[in-house]
Design an enzyme around this catalytic site. Sequence first.
Site: not given
Length: 502
Positions: A320, A443
């Site tokens: 993804e 992230h």
Amino acid sequence: MSRLLSLVTLSAIAAASVVQHPLTDGSNSQALIKSKPLVSSEALEGHIKPKNLLRRAEKLFEIAELGAADYNHPTRVIGSAGHVGTLDYIYSTLAELDDYYTLSNQSFKAVVGNVFESRLVLGDKEPESTYPMSLTPPTKHKEPVFGPLVLVANRGCDPSDYPSDTKGGIAFIERGVCSFGDKSAAAGKAGAIAAVVYNSENGFLSGTLGEPSKYHVATFGLSRQDALPFVKELEAGKTIKSSAYIDSIVSKAPTTNIIAQTKGGDQDNCVMLGGHSDSVAEGPGINDDGTGSLTLLEIATHLVNYEVNNCVRFAWWAGEEEGLLGSDYYVSQLSEEENLKIRLFMDYDMLASPNFAYQVYDARNAVNPTGSEELRDLYTKYYEAHSQNYTYIPFDGRSDYDAFIKHGIPGGGIATGAEGVKTKEEAAKFGGTPGQWYDPCYHQICDTVDNLNFEAWEFNTKLVAHSVATYAVSFEGFPKRTGIKVATREEPSLYHGPKLVM
Ligand SMILES: *[C@@H]1O[C@H](CO)[C@@H](O)[C@H](O)[C@H]1NC(C)=O
Ligand SMILES: *[C@@H]1O[C@H](CO)[C@@H](O)[C@H](O)[C@H]1NC(C)=O
Ligand SMILES: [Zn+2]
């Protein structure tokens, strides 16, 4: 309320366990399957316990630590031992659930890239806002290349936008109209040795070239502010000697989607849901998307106590973070007949952001496959029924629902926020800290178990359970699938995955 709920749950479990006495032959075990109670939202929600979610999150972090051997910190990025461990964990957990699911691995080749070093010099300046695009090829021989900066007309989407002196030069292209990948390929075809895409709005520009092309050249993004002085000089006819350097690799590596489908229920009418099994390279990804993956796993393990009328299909997507690779591949492999069996797809990505908002994708039938709006309303009704606030967020292609809605399958989902900034109004609605990201560890290396908000995670997991139970029981009132064609949208979306594509 919660007392009542647990009583209901207990009786549902009791009903299920009454029949689990030793059985001797096949006809009895058939009877065992038949005598499970029909699933309901209350019953399935009743199984959801924060301590079970916590235990799974801790396990996932341990798995992410396997990635440290190659990355020096925990990660579950595709290709890492942390991702392989994640797949093994998901698969083995499902494999233990007797015969309730048909399990399958779908292997495919994922494009992965890494930029090791880069430098862009325009005239005598090194603009600070320079970002190499993800999945950019290196400059020739991974060495600096030299040439004049060449101003490209319009937005560089058409071959005629490139002047003849693009050959041997560095193409300077404004963002917009077509994707960064299209611009890079057009520049390459015109003979450019590198390309720079400058922003059409304020802010820096960091994106991805997407699916590799043999025409792509080394490509950077640049802020508008840094770019405009050069645009002026080029328009005035000045020559700007420049150099570009990118050392990077783009390669293909095998990875796997895991799919589990109930053996029970109408196999021609399925409710499908998915989360992504991979993280970014920078961190362990326990919120993104450990939470979605583990919520699905937790629900899959409890659903086995029940009968379903419609089939339920769970998916754990790989790749993804590299641009929705697993879900794109999956949908691309569906025949029309198989496509039409999926009544809707529900995306669950980031369910426990520490500074959360209850976000519902604003999926509307006017611009998305019919049924997307009914799904959206299922979520909002649930928040309302539980006296919780919610907010709509753009349904703009940033997660794995994208391929589904582009192939006629209604879609939607919920999330709790990534790198967006919480507003004052949202802080009033959800608590938390205004002016901060929903997930300050998005992230990053700090996306660990400590990054999770368990109040949000528990609540949203119950909502996911509600969504599964609702459609596992009935599609009454939910629009029928009519075809796989979709009207092309007027506004192309700027995202395909977490990174900008145009
Ligand atoms: C499917 O993939 C998982 C995870 O990599 C692995 O553990 C399992 O053995 C595979 N199963 C089959 C049947 O290939
Ligand atoms: C919902 O938002 C309002 C403000 O818009 C706030 O007063 C209320 O407390 C919030 N409800 C919850 C459950 O947080
Ligand atoms: Zn994600």
